[in-house]
Design a protein around this motif. Structure first.
Motif, PDB file in Angstrom:
ATOM      1  N   UNK A 104     -23.009 -10.579  11.185  1.00 15.20           N
ATOM      2  CA  UNK A 104     -23.914 -11.433  11.941  1.00 15.20           C
ATOM      3  C   UNK A 104     -23.259 -12.808  12.007  1.00 15.20           C
ATOM      4  N   UNK A 105     -22.811 -13.171  13.187  1.00 19.15           N
ATOM      5  CA  UNK A 105     -22.124 -14.444  13.371  1.00 19.15           C
ATOM      6  C   UNK A 105     -23.168 -15.549  13.502  1.00 19.15           C
ATOM      7  N   UNK A 106     -23.042 -16.576  12.659  1.00 20.10           N
ATOM      8  CA  UNK A 106     -23.990 -17.690  12.679  1.00 20.10           C
ATOM      9  C   UNK A 106     -23.381 -18.960  13.271  1.00 20.10           C
ATOM     10  N   UNK A 150     -16.426 -18.769   5.490  1.00 17.97           N
ATOM     11  CA  UNK A 150     -17.587 -19.225   4.725  1.00 17.97           C
ATOM     12  C   UNK A 150     -18.522 -20.066   5.574  1.00 17.97           C
ATOM     13  N   UNK A 151     -19.785 -19.634   5.664  1.00 17.19           N
ATOM     14  CA  UNK A 151     -20.794 -20.343   6.425  1.00 17.19           C
ATOM     15  C   UNK A 151     -20.828 -20.000   7.905  1.00 17.19           C
ATOM     16  N   UNK A 203     -12.073 -19.046  14.340  1.00 18.07           N
ATOM     17  CA  UNK A 203     -10.974 -19.408  13.436  1.00 18.07           C
ATOM     18  C   UNK A 203     -10.753 -18.289  12.419  1.00 18.07           C
ATOM     19  N   UNK A 204     -11.845 -17.719  11.907  1.00 20.98           N
ATOM     20  CA  UNK A 204     -11.746 -16.569  11.002  1.00 20.98           C
ATOM     21  C   UNK A 204     -11.040 -15.416  11.695  1.00 20.98           C
TER      22      UNK A 204
END
Length: 96
Positions: free
Chosen positions: A11-13, A83-84, A20-21
């Protein structure tokens, strides 16, 4: 010989950060010779109430290679960048 698979439901937030990931994870995937079987794309639930969202399936030569990928320096870098940016659900599965 059995192959190993990493299967992820994401789930992309934070889409910009997630891009970038993707850059770093692609580098890690290429470095470790994984085959990308599924990366995003259309999902349609056929049975049950499972909604995996963005789905990723990576194929490795063995379960051990798939499991080891998660802890490589290249993929650790990708995880730090992520992260995040996403909620990740990931499993390693032995397959054919």
């Amino acid at each position: 010989m059995a192959c190993g698979y990493i299967i992820a439901s994401v789930t992309v937030t934070r889409p910009e950060q997630y891009e970038e990931y993707r850059k770093w994870s692609t580098e890690a995937i290429n470095t470790h010779g994984a085959e990308v079987c599924v990366r995003g794309g259309k999902v349609e639930v056929l049975e049950g109430d499972w909604n995996p969202g963005r789905t990723v399936v990576l194929k490795f030569p063995s379960f051990e290679a798939a499991r080891a990928f998660h802890d490589t320096p290249e993929y650790r870098k990708a995880r730090q960048v992520r992260e995040g940016a996403a909620i990740m659900r990931m499993v390693c599965v032995e397959g054919v």
